[in-house]
Design a protein around this motif. Structure first.
Motif, mmCIF file in Angstrom:
data_model
loop_
_atom_site.group_PDB
_atom_site.id
_atom_site.type_symbol
_atom_site.label_atom_id
_atom_site.label_comp_id
_atom_site.label_asym_id
_atom_site.label_seq_id
_atom_site.Cartn_x
_atom_site.Cartn_y
_atom_site.Cartn_z
ATOM 1 N N SER A 245 -2.629 25.353 19.078
ATOM 2 C CA SER A 245 -2.275 25.484 20.493
ATOM 3 C C SER A 245 -3.007 24.473 21.364
ATOM 4 O O SER A 245 -2.528 24.092 22.436
ATOM 5 C CB SER A 245 -2.590 26.903 20.982
ATOM 6 N N GLY A 246 -4.173 24.011 20.899
ATOM 7 C CA GLY A 246 -4.947 23.032 21.663
ATOM 8 C C GLY A 246 -4.259 21.690 21.797
ATOM 9 O O GLY A 246 -4.572 20.914 22.708
ATOM 10 N N THR A 249 -2.561 21.693 25.104
ATOM 11 C CA THR A 249 -3.365 21.938 26.310
ATOM 12 C C THR A 249 -4.325 20.772 26.524
ATOM 13 O O THR A 249 -3.926 19.703 26.975
ATOM 14 C CB THR A 249 -4.116 23.280 26.198
ATOM 15 N N ILE A 461 -14.294 30.348 24.530
ATOM 16 C CA ILE A 461 -12.975 29.708 24.566
ATOM 17 C C ILE A 461 -13.104 28.278 24.049
ATOM 18 O O ILE A 461 -14.061 27.575 24.409
ATOM 19 C CB ILE A 461 -12.406 29.704 25.997
ATOM 20 N N ASN A 462 -12.169 27.851 23.214
ATOM 21 C CA ASN A 462 -12.197 26.490 22.690
ATOM 22 C C ASN A 462 -12.214 25.487 23.841
ATOM 23 O O ASN A 462 -11.528 25.662 24.857
ATOM 24 C CB ASN A 462 -10.979 26.235 21.800
ATOM 25 N N HIS A 465 -8.974 24.337 25.510
ATOM 26 C CA HIS A 465 -8.356 25.248 26.479
ATOM 27 C C HIS A 465 -9.126 25.231 27.806
ATOM 28 O O HIS A 465 -8.528 25.347 28.880
ATOM 29 C CB HIS A 465 -8.300 26.660 25.907
ATOM 30 N N ALA A 468 -7.878 22.364 29.806
ATOM 31 C CA ALA A 468 -6.581 22.633 30.440
ATOM 32 C C ALA A 468 -6.750 23.498 31.686
ATOM 33 O O ALA A 468 -6.120 23.247 32.719
ATOM 34 C CB ALA A 468 -5.642 23.303 29.442
#
Length: 532
Positions: A245-246, A249, A461-462, A465, A468
């Motif tokens: 998902s990164g 973002t 949180i990564n 993200h 973003a």
């Protein structure tokens, strides 16, 4: 240190330098355009190779192999997904730069906002280069060469001492190459290194597969595809260094910044003869990035089969080269790594000089009505580049005390400078109403927020993200300021004649093909493909 490897190393380096000097000797550096932009006469091949080797240095070899060895191929997303960002830059951003006669990316901010924003961003770029980019290039090159040639054993010193020796040597060599050669000689070197890189990748893969296949490369290939298949997966989970998902973002934002606003990158594209050559060069760079998983990460997969445990995982690539290839090939690959590091370092120094001279020093002379000419600017640039190189040499060995996962550390450090600048550039492209004060507030807010979330508060949180979220928050802040204090529209003259702005006719279908290959690579290295 093996004598044959050393001879091979020196032979390749001397040959590249000699050919580069002979090819570029007619292009004497007489002005800043010659030093910084190769007189804007680069072909698409020179632009493409220059862009590729601006991005590729020893960090790619070390970081890619280490990441694949300790985890899987999820970090390949940094290179492969950058193709999408480059397509956007080629189609939408480069025409804007060329149409406005831009020399440095902060020039756009002066045109869009004000001179204060341009100076602030120029200062951020310069600080980022001297404390982050340049030291990382030197450090990774030193680690790779120390691992291949055992420099610390040769000089009977500690590992840290060997790193210091190589950093000093590479810093002096790269600084000299930039100060005396300028962008033209570096661009010629990049073309030669490009040919050598793909040859070296084939050699390393062949001998690596032979090693794990007990002398039979086909057996080694079968073993690579049938055991430890989890390392072949590029679709990251939430616990991986790069969650899938990164990609959509923070990674997309970082890639857009890097390929569209990073001065070291943009300067290579602006040195093309025209827009068509620039767009062709970017497409050629995309091809190189799509080959990245095989060049930079496949050695790490081979190392999974060759070594059960390694105490220093950043040593995966140099150990693999030293142990598995013949001495002549070891020296050949070491020369490629050294050359890539030197040209990357030289281009970063060259871009530092560009920013300092055109955005800070020259405006200072004009503002104080001091006389100057091209000779004055060239001398000042060379002095500044020398100082920047010395600072990088002093800081580079200290990276040894940083994170155990070097590739992730490098990307996190880069984001400190990249996202604040990209956000301001994005809003500048998006609307003409946001005033200069909003740009300055946005930079401070975004940079402060990122540093707090990474080094003060544990968010869980990564960081991709987080980037973003900060991008959205900073954009909203700037737009809100623009609503309450809108900027009056100012008409700017177009500086570039139309002949330079004719786009490449075949760019659309070529770009579509590049994006299709990008998607295919993610499918190939997934549980639906080789990792299944």
């Amino acid at each position: 240190m093996n004598g044959i490897a050393l001879i091979s190393f020196l032979a390749v380096i001397i040959a590249i330098i000699a050919v580069s000097l002979l090819t570029s000797k007619k292009s004497k550096i007489k002005n800043v355009a010659g030093l910084f932009f190769a007189n804007r006469k680069l072909s698409f091949a020179a632009v493409g190779c220059a862009l590729f080797f601006t991005n590729v240095n020893a960090a790619e070899f070390l970081g890619g192999s280490e990441a694949a060895y300790i985890n899987n191929m999820t970090t390949m997303a940094w290179g492969v997904s950058s193709v999408f960002a480059m397509v956007i830059v080629s189609e939408f951003i480069m025409p804007v730069y060329l149409r406005g006669g831009i020399n440095t990316t902060p020039d756009f901010l002066r045109t869009r906002f004000d001179n204060g924003t341009k100076m602030l961003v120029s200062a951020i770029f310069l600080i980022g280069y001297m404390v982050n980019l340049l030291p990382i290039i030197l450090y990774t090159g030193a680690v790779a060469l120390n691992g291949m040639f055992r420099i610390s054993d040769v000089f009977h010193c500690t590992y840290f001492g060997g790193i210091v020796i190589m950093v000093l040597f590479m810093g002096i060599a790269g600084g000299t190459y930039s100060v005396l050669g300028g962008l033209k000689i570096i661009a010629v070197s990049d073309i030669l290194l490009g040919v050598c890189l793909f040859a070296g990748g084939i050699f390393l893969t062949y001998f690596g597969l032979r090693y794990i296949g007990n002398g039979d490369w086909s057996s080694g290939w079968h073993q690579l595809l049938t055991t430890h298949k989890e390392h072949l997966n590029a679709i990251g989970s939430a616990t991986d260094a790069v969650p899938f998902s990164g990609i959509f973002t923070g990674m997309l934002l970082v890639n857009l910044f890097y390929w569209g606003t990073e001065q070291v990158i943009v300067q290579q594209a602006l040195s093309a003869k025209n827009l068509e050559m620039s767009q062709k060069g970017i497409a050629l760079t995309c091809c190189g990035k799509l080959a990245g998983p095989f060049l930079f990460m496949l050695p790490g997969i081979i190392a999974v089969h060759a070594y059960e445990h390694m105490p220093q995982t950043i040593q995966v690539f140099p150990k693999l080269v030293r142990d598995l290839t013949p001495p002549a090939i070891c020296g050949f690959i070491a020369a490629i790594v050294f050359g890539a590091a030197i040209t990357s370092f030289s281009k970063a120094l060259n871009s530092s000089g560009t920013l300092f001279i055109l955005n800070i020093y020259k405006p200072y002379l004009i503002r104080h009505r001091k006389k100057f000419n091209d000779g004055t600017l060239l001398l000042a640039s060379r002095k500044f580049e020398t100082v920047a190189a010395l600072i990088a040499i002093l800081l580079a060995p200290m990276i040894i005390f940083a994170s155990s996962n070097f590739y992730t550390y490098m990307q996190k450090a880069n984001a400190t400078f990249s996202i604040p600048i990209f956000t301001v550039m994005f809003v500048g492209f998006l609307t003409k109403k946001v005033p200069p004060i909003a740009a300055k507030c946005g930079i401070v807010f975004c940079a402060t927020g990122y540093l707090l979330t990474q080094f003060v508060f544990q968010t869980g949180i990564n960081f991709l993200h987080i980037l973003a979220l900060l991008f959205i928050a900073t954009t909203a802040l700037m737009l809100i300021i623009g609503q309450f204090a809108p900027m009056k529209p100012v008409k700017r003259p177009v500086k570039v004649i139309n002949s330079y702005l004719t786009p490449w006719r075949r760019r659309h279908w070529v770009n579509a093909l590049l994006v299709a290959v990008m998607v295919a690579l993610f499918v190939l290295f997934s549980k639906a493909g080789l990792a299944g």
